[in-house]
Design an enzyme around this catalytic site. Structure first.
Site, PDB file in Angstrom:
ATOM      1  N   LEU A  70      10.453  -0.251   0.731  1.00  0.00           N
ATOM      2  CA  LEU A  70      10.080  -0.178   2.146  1.00  0.00           C
ATOM      3  C   LEU A  70      10.121   1.258   2.667  1.00  0.00           C
ATOM      4  CD1 LEU A  70      11.903  -3.323   3.567  1.00  0.00           C
ATOM      5  CD2 LEU A  70       9.628  -3.118   2.559  1.00  0.00           C
ATOM      6  N   HIS A  71       9.137   1.584   3.481  1.00  0.00           N
ATOM      7  CA  HIS A  71       9.074   2.896   4.133  1.00  0.00           C
ATOM      8  C   HIS A  71       8.783   2.682   5.614  1.00  0.00           C
ATOM      9  CE1 HIS A  71       4.768   2.271   3.956  1.00  0.00           C
ATOM     10  NE2 HIS A  71       4.767   2.298   2.631  1.00  0.00           N
TER      11      HIS A  71
ATOM     12  N   HIS B 206       6.188   0.091   6.658  1.00  0.00           N
ATOM     13  CA  HIS B 206       6.650  -1.300   6.641  1.00  0.00           C
ATOM     14  C   HIS B 206       7.518  -1.588   7.871  1.00  0.00           C
ATOM     15  CE1 HIS B 206       6.233  -0.637   2.109  1.00  0.00           C
ATOM     16  NE2 HIS B 206       5.392  -1.612   2.354  1.00  0.00           N
TER      17      HIS B 206
ATOM     18  N   LYS C 149      -3.822   0.039   7.024  1.00  0.00           N
ATOM     19  CA  LYS C 149      -4.019   0.942   5.889  1.00  0.00           C
ATOM     20  C   LYS C 149      -4.758   0.218   4.766  1.00  0.00           C
ATOM     21  CE  LYS C 149      -1.986   3.691   2.393  1.00  0.00           C
ATOM     22  NZ  LYS C 149      -2.021   2.728   1.322  1.00  0.00           N
ATOM     23  N   ASP C 150      -4.393  -1.061   4.545  1.00  0.00           N
ATOM     24  CA  ASP C 150      -5.086  -1.874   3.547  1.00  0.00           C
ATOM     25  C   ASP C 150      -6.146  -2.695   4.282  1.00  0.00           C
ATOM     26  OD1 ASP C 150      -3.406  -1.439   0.956  1.00  0.00           O
ATOM     27  OD2 ASP C 150      -1.959  -1.683   2.561  1.00  0.00           O
TER      28      ASP C 150
ATOM     29  N   ARG D  61       3.358   4.248  -3.331  1.00  0.00           N
ATOM     30  CA  ARG D  61       2.901   4.995  -4.513  1.00  0.00           C
ATOM     31  C   ARG D  61       3.050   6.512  -4.339  1.00  0.00           C
ATOM     32  NH1 ARG D  61      -0.847   0.405  -4.825  1.00  0.00           N
ATOM     33  NH2 ARG D  61      -0.512  -0.585  -6.860  1.00  0.00           N
TER      34      ARG D  61
ATOM     35  N   GLN E 147      -7.932  -5.705   2.648  1.00  0.00           N
ATOM     36  CA  GLN E 147      -6.966  -6.806   2.524  1.00  0.00           C
ATOM     37  C   GLN E 147      -6.811  -7.525   3.871  1.00  0.00           C
ATOM     38  OE1 GLN E 147      -3.063  -6.419   0.394  1.00  0.00           O
ATOM     39  NE2 GLN E 147      -2.262  -6.150   2.439  1.00  0.00           N
TER      40      GLN E 147
ATOM     41  N   GLN F 170      -1.792  -9.820  -8.589  1.00  0.00           N
ATOM     42  CA  GLN F 170      -2.726  -8.878  -7.971  1.00  0.00           C
ATOM     43  C   GLN F 170      -2.842  -7.558  -8.727  1.00  0.00           C
ATOM     44  OE1 GLN F 170      -0.282  -8.931  -4.288  1.00  0.00           O
ATOM     45  NE2 GLN F 170      -0.678  -6.734  -4.192  1.00  0.00           N
TER      46      GLN F 170
ATOM     47  N   SER G  48       2.829   5.439   1.679  1.00  0.00           N
ATOM     48  CA  SER G  48       2.543   4.446   0.639  1.00  0.00           C
ATOM     49  C   SER G  48       3.689   4.467  -0.366  1.00  0.00           C
ATOM     50  CB  SER G  48       1.234   4.811  -0.078  1.00  0.00           C
ATOM     51  OG  SER G  48       1.143   4.119  -1.305  1.00  0.00           O
TER      52      SER G  48
HETATM   53  P1  AMP Z   1       2.782  -3.242   0.274  1.00  0.00           P
HETATM   54  O1  AMP Z   1       4.258  -3.378   0.176  1.00  0.00           O
HETATM   55  O2  AMP Z   1       2.272  -1.903  -0.137  1.00  0.00           O
HETATM   56  O3  AMP Z   1       2.032  -4.393  -0.316  1.00  0.00           O
HETATM   57  O4  AMP Z   1       2.456  -3.282   1.842  1.00  0.00           O
HETATM   58  C1  AMP Z   1       2.950  -4.322   2.655  1.00  0.00           C
HETATM   59  C2  AMP Z   1       2.308  -4.196   4.011  1.00  0.00           C
HETATM   60  O5  AMP Z   1       2.608  -2.913   4.570  1.00  0.00           O
HETATM   61  C3  AMP Z   1       0.784  -4.323   3.985  1.00  0.00           C
HETATM   62  O6  AMP Z   1       0.364  -5.108   5.088  1.00  0.00           O
HETATM   63  C4  AMP Z   1       0.332  -2.888   4.110  1.00  0.00           C
HETATM   64  O7  AMP Z   1      -0.938  -2.768   4.691  1.00  0.00           O
HETATM   65  C5  AMP Z   1       1.408  -2.327   5.020  1.00  0.00           C
HETATM   66  N1  AMP Z   1       1.478  -0.863   4.919  1.00  0.00           N
HETATM   67  C6  AMP Z   1       1.608  -0.131   3.785  1.00  0.00           C
HETATM   68  N2  AMP Z   1       1.587   1.185   4.069  1.00  0.00           N
HETATM   69  C7  AMP Z   1       1.438   1.285   5.419  1.00  0.00           C
HETATM   70  C8  AMP Z   1       1.332   2.384   6.335  1.00  0.00           C
HETATM   71  N3  AMP Z   1       1.387   3.641   5.919  1.00  0.00           N
HETATM   72  N4  AMP Z   1       1.188   2.101   7.647  1.00  0.00           N
HETATM   73  C9  AMP Z   1       1.137   0.813   8.080  1.00  0.00           C
HETATM   74  N5  AMP Z   1       1.230  -0.267   7.269  1.00  0.00           N
HETATM   75  C10 AMP Z   1       1.372  -0.033   5.961  1.00  0.00           C
END
Ligand code: AMP
Length: 284
Positions: free
Chosen positions: A29-30, A33, A145-146, A183, A149, A57, A181
């Site tokens: 988490l960042h 999230h 951001k996604d 990543r 999706q 996925q 992200s």
């Molecule tokens: P993930 O854990 O990468 O699958 O992301 C989980 C959720 O967090 C998804 O709905 C992403 O679109 C959202 N998310 C990821 N990075 C960001 C960001 N920088 N700003 C806003 N939402 C994000």
């Protein structure tokens, strides 16, 4: 804040809540999230964050094994945000048997990200549908951001009448513009510098569009920014309709009143694949 891994216990707890707001994540988490969590708190009495790295996925050549798993740190962060429940199921709990029936995102799932990551969105939609079935949330929050999706989840909820309100949250960025992200932690310092070309290219493209430039010039500006950064390989740059990801041609001028175009980019920086997007506003 309480971590619950047991599905029966989770359902019992959620059954008592007046409303449930859900934030699906893959952990690590960042601040992006956490922003989704804040939005969720405004939409439901009980907030649930799921943490599950969904193998469905990831393609065979992708970074499932390299994907950062930081559950202890994640739990500490969530405590700060006052999350009611954290759901971190095991692989066996989510997939006691390999699913036979899965969700398909059709043509929308095969463009752009889908073209570069075959099967990715069907895996995402399937796990989101399963999590919706398990948690029965009133609201679910996803990051813009996604963007593809988010568009697909909205269509799934509409097409399958799932009855979950979907909230799209703005992209959270570093002060220099890099979209947060999980990543990003795989980037070396010089790769991180190169990765800035995504947000900088998008900003340049959005400014050009606002000044009346056509699609070719806007997309070209983003490509140029990526080409001039060291070690960046562009997968795609495009202007699309944010609802269905069909191409939008700005040749005839900016998007019309109330319309929006999304400038999307995907690129590989070293071994790390990054995506980003920014909205090109129509007339108001
Ligand atoms: P993930 O854990 O990468 O699958 O992301 C989980 C959720 O967090 C998804 O709905 C992403 O679109 C959202 N998310 C990821 N990075 C960001 C960001 N920088 N700003 C806003 N939402 C994000």
């Amino acid at each position: 804040m309480q971590q619950i891994a047991n599905i029966a216990e989770l359902r019992e707890r959620l059954g008592k809540a007046a409303s449930v707001a859900f934030v699906p994540t893959m952990g690590n988490l960042h601040e992006g999230h956490l922003d989704l969590v804040r939005q969720a708190r405004a939409h439901g009495e009980c907030v649930v964050v799921s943490i599950f790295v969904n193998p469905l996925q990831f393609g065979p050549q992708e970074d499932l094994d390299r994907y950062p798993r930081t559950i202890d740190g994640d739990l500490a962060m969530r405590a700060d945000e006052g999350v009611a429940l954290a759901f971190a199921p095991s692989l066996d709990q989510m997939y006691p048997v390999d699913p036979v029936v899965t969700v398909s995102g059709g043509a929308l799932a095969s463009r752009f990200e889908g073209a570069h990551r075959p099967g990715h969105f069907d895996g995402v939609l399937t796990v989101v549908a399963k999590l919706f079935g398990l948690l029965r949330p009133d609201v679910a929050v996803f990051g813009r951001k996604d963007a593809q999706q988010l568009a697909l989840v909205r269509r799934m909820v509409t097409d399958l009448d799932l009855g979950v309100a979907i909230v799209g949250a703005p992209t959270v960025r570093e002060p220099d513009g890099l979209a947060l992200s999980s990543r990003n932690r795989n980037l070396s310092p010089s790769e991180r510098e190169s990765a800035l070309s995504l947000s900088r290219g998008l900003s340049a493209g959005v400014s050009l569009a606002a000044a009346g430039a056509g699609s070719r010039e806007v997309v070209g500006a983003v490509r140029t920014a990526l080409d001039h950064a060291g070690g960046v390989r562009t997968d795609y740059v495009a202007l699309v309709n944010p609802d269905d990801f069909t191409d939008i041609d700005l040749a005839a001028g900016r998007p019309g009143r109330g319309q929006q175009a999304l400038l999307v980019v995907a690129a590989r920086v070293g071994r790390t694949r990054l995506i980003d997007n920014m909205l090109v506003q129509g007339e108001t």
